[in-house]
Design a protein around this motif. Sequence first.
Motif, PDB file in Angstrom:
ATOM      1  N   PRO A   1       2.652   7.951  -2.572  1.00 48.66           N
ATOM      2  CA  PRO A   1       1.357   8.148  -1.927  1.00 48.66           C
ATOM      3  C   PRO A   1       0.698   6.808  -1.611  1.00 48.66           C
ATOM      4  O   PRO A   1       1.020   5.774  -2.223  1.00 48.66           O
ATOM      5  CB  PRO A   1       0.549   8.922  -2.975  1.00 48.66           C
ATOM      6  CG  PRO A   1       1.560   9.497  -3.908  1.00 48.66           C
ATOM      7  CD  PRO A   1       2.697   8.530  -3.927  1.00 48.66           C
ATOM      8  N   ALA A   2      -0.223   6.835  -0.666  1.00 52.63           N
ATOM      9  CA  ALA A   2      -0.956   5.618  -0.328  1.00 52.63           C
ATOM     10  C   ALA A   2      -1.634   5.060  -1.581  1.00 52.63           C
ATOM     11  O   ALA A   2      -2.260   5.790  -2.342  1.00 52.63           O
ATOM     12  CB  ALA A   2      -1.984   5.914   0.753  1.00 52.63           C
ATOM     13  N   ASN A   3      -1.493   3.765  -1.789  1.00 49.88           N
ATOM     14  CA  ASN A   3      -1.998   3.094  -2.985  1.00 49.88           C
ATOM     15  C   ASN A   3      -2.806   1.876  -2.543  1.00 49.88           C
ATOM     16  O   ASN A   3      -2.344   0.731  -2.640  1.00 49.88           O
ATOM     17  CB  ASN A   3      -0.818   2.694  -3.876  1.00 49.88           C
ATOM     18  CG  ASN A   3      -1.242   2.119  -5.212  1.00 49.88           C
ATOM     19  OD1 ASN A   3      -2.422   2.108  -5.558  1.00 49.88           O
ATOM     20  ND2 ASN A   3      -0.285   1.613  -5.965  1.00 49.88           N
TER      21      ASN A   3
ATOM     22  N   GLU B   1       0.823  -1.215   0.000  1.00 49.32           N
ATOM     23  CA  GLU B   1       0.000   0.000   0.000  1.00 49.32           C
ATOM     24  C   GLU B   1       0.851   1.257   0.000  1.00 49.32           C
ATOM     25  O   GLU B   1       0.478   2.256  -0.620  1.00 49.32           O
ATOM     26  CB  GLU B   1      -0.949   0.012   1.195  1.00 49.32           C
ATOM     27  CG  GLU B   1      -1.866   1.221   1.209  1.00 49.32           C
ATOM     28  CD  GLU B   1      -2.957   1.144   2.256  1.00 49.32           C
ATOM     29  OE1 GLU B   1      -3.700   2.133   2.401  1.00 49.32           O
ATOM     30  OE2 GLU B   1      -3.077   0.090   2.911  1.00 49.32           O
ATOM     31  N   GLU B   2       1.996   1.233   0.651  1.00 43.36           N
ATOM     32  CA  GLU B   2       2.800   2.451   0.773  1.00 43.36           C
ATOM     33  C   GLU B   2       4.244   2.258   0.313  1.00 43.36           C
ATOM     34  O   GLU B   2       5.114   3.079   0.632  1.00 43.36           O
ATOM     35  CB  GLU B   2       2.768   2.963   2.221  1.00 43.36           C
ATOM     36  CG  GLU B   2       1.371   3.388   2.665  1.00 43.36           C
ATOM     37  CD  GLU B   2       1.356   3.934   4.083  1.00 43.36           C
ATOM     38  OE1 GLU B   2       2.344   3.711   4.807  1.00 43.36           O
ATOM     39  OE2 GLU B   2       0.370   4.594   4.454  1.00 43.36           O
ATOM     40  N   SER B   3       4.515   1.220  -0.439  1.00 40.66           N
ATOM     41  CA  SER B   3       5.876   0.992  -0.919  1.00 40.66           C
ATOM     42  C   SER B   3       5.867   0.024  -2.093  1.00 40.66           C
ATOM     43  O   SER B   3       4.918  -0.749  -2.269  1.00 40.66           O
ATOM     44  CB  SER B   3       6.780   0.456   0.204  1.00 40.66           C
ATOM     45  OG  SER B   3       6.252  -0.749   0.729  1.00 40.66           O
TER      46      SER B   3
ATOM     47  N   LEU C   1       9.761   4.105  -1.145  1.00 41.08           N
ATOM     48  CA  LEU C   1       8.969   4.356   0.062  1.00 41.08           C
ATOM     49  C   LEU C   1       8.217   5.671   0.006  1.00 41.08           C
ATOM     50  O   LEU C   1       7.169   5.815   0.638  1.00 41.08           O
ATOM     51  CB  LEU C   1       9.887   4.348   1.301  1.00 41.08           C
ATOM     52  CG  LEU C   1      10.541   3.000   1.644  1.00 41.08           C
ATOM     53  CD1 LEU C   1      11.472   3.151   2.829  1.00 41.08           C
ATOM     54  CD2 LEU C   1       9.472   1.950   1.934  1.00 41.08           C
ATOM     55  N   ASP C   2       8.751   6.650  -0.718  1.00 44.14           N
ATOM     56  CA  ASP C   2       8.122   7.971  -0.748  1.00 44.14           C
ATOM     57  C   ASP C   2       7.023   8.040  -1.803  1.00 44.14           C
ATOM     58  O   ASP C   2       7.022   8.898  -2.671  1.00 44.14           O
ATOM     59  CB  ASP C   2       9.169   9.046  -0.996  1.00 44.14           C
ATOM     60  CG  ASP C   2       9.938   8.801  -2.281  1.00 44.14           C
ATOM     61  OD1 ASP C   2       9.908   7.665  -2.774  1.00 44.14           O
ATOM     62  OD2 ASP C   2      10.549   9.758  -2.800  1.00 44.14           O
TER      63      ASP C   2
ATOM     64  N   LEU D   1      -3.026  10.591  -4.244  1.00 42.82           N
ATOM     65  CA  LEU D   1      -4.204   9.863  -3.782  1.00 42.82           C
ATOM     66  C   LEU D   1      -5.495  10.558  -4.177  1.00 42.82           C
ATOM     67  O   LEU D   1      -6.570   9.961  -4.163  1.00 42.82           O
ATOM     68  CB  LEU D   1      -4.151   9.696  -2.256  1.00 42.82           C
ATOM     69  CG  LEU D   1      -5.188   8.795  -1.586  1.00 42.82           C
ATOM     70  CD1 LEU D   1      -5.102   7.375  -2.121  1.00 42.82           C
ATOM     71  CD2 LEU D   1      -5.001   8.804  -0.070  1.00 42.82           C
TER      72      LEU D   1
END
Length: 446
Positions: free
Chosen positions: A139-141, A118-120, A136-137, A163
């Motif tokens: 957006p939430a996916n 979700e975030e990486s 890592l940088d 997002l």
Amino acid sequence: MEVEAADAPPGGVESALSCFSFNQDCTSLAIGTKAGYKLFSLSSVEQLDQVHGSNEIPDVYIVERLFSSSLVVVVSHTKPRQMNVYHFKKGTEICNYSYSSNILSIRLNRQRLLVCLEESIYIHNIKDMKLLKTLLDIPANPTGLCALSINHSNSYLAYPGSLTSGEIVLYDGNSLKTVCTIAAHEGTLAAITFNASGSKLASASEKGTVIRVFSVPDGQKLYEFRRGMKRYVTISSLVFSMDSQFLCASSNTETVHIFKLEQVTNSRPEETSTWSGYMGKMFMAATNYLPTQVSDMMHQDRAFATARLNFSGQRNICTLSTIQKLPRLLVASSNGHLYIYNLDPQDGGECVLIKTHSLLGSGTTEENKENDLRPSLPQSYAATVARPSASSASTVPGYSEDGGALRGEVIPEHEFATGPVCLDDENEFPPIILCRGNQKGKTKQS
């Protein structure tokens, strides 16, 4: 393209079919079930040959096959943070990796394997499965939306850059650097996909009304297609034909749309000598004075061909392939069936349903006949642009013990594969005995 058949009624057919995906060159279909997973060959219209089936891992929700090789990647709901890589013809596990959260999607080509959380996003070298980099940088996916070019010479990666808006980040999976960002849509992204050569990128937003195609790597808009006007839909599948002449989109409605990517020309023949030509020219000139949204709508191309499904509201994926030397539209649905349509690449129109196969039946097992059954593809619609020659494939090592990166270091350029990983005989991809790991902070971070 891999889709998880979620929100299915308990005990029904849909609950038995957890996910489904076509391989990179649309010659194979993989499905995940409560009992395990199955692989099918798509070499015939009349017969659906089961290449392999396994019940060793239950409740599979991700299954991806590398082209027509013996390498298959599986993720189960019993261990949603663990990726398992198998050599299914030998019945051996190549490796497994565990991650910090649930795996949402996996993409692979002959050079790279991507694991999206979700975030990486984790980027592996597929030659030895070593981890190259972690993004890592981002957006939430929450849906794990991402795309990987199947052309290993560029290995472009695309993922949402926001997002709340339809921004796409284009990333080079070979050099491990960001290429550019594309402001594709105003709304949140629902689907993204590359063409076979990695030179085009298509996208759709959550509204599902407009589909856009951009050039890669510069991100310039090439085409804009209108799928519909009145109602918003959920785009569940977006895919190019192998020759990049067509783009197919399926959704939660009963209609599959096929768009033709015609060559854009600036010159037009003079048509003012006729009344219809004069009125057409005046109409197009008048659009310059209309609001931008209305003017854009007038210039958007409509579907070249459509296919009518006998259901709606169910998850599905589509692909355009050549079977028995003819272009076909294939639609796999969470209702447990594969639908095959005839497609006229010249005149388009309504595609005709010619065969329906059950994906949950016993099928015909053909463990060793898949490569012999596959017909040669013509140099026309859906021809495999990235298919390597047999001579080059035999000279490329499938595995390098000291290749790849250690502790997240980038692989040197000379280590990159110059051809496909060979996975078709006894010398293919030796199992990696010590390839076990927990991917939590072990790599160079972006």
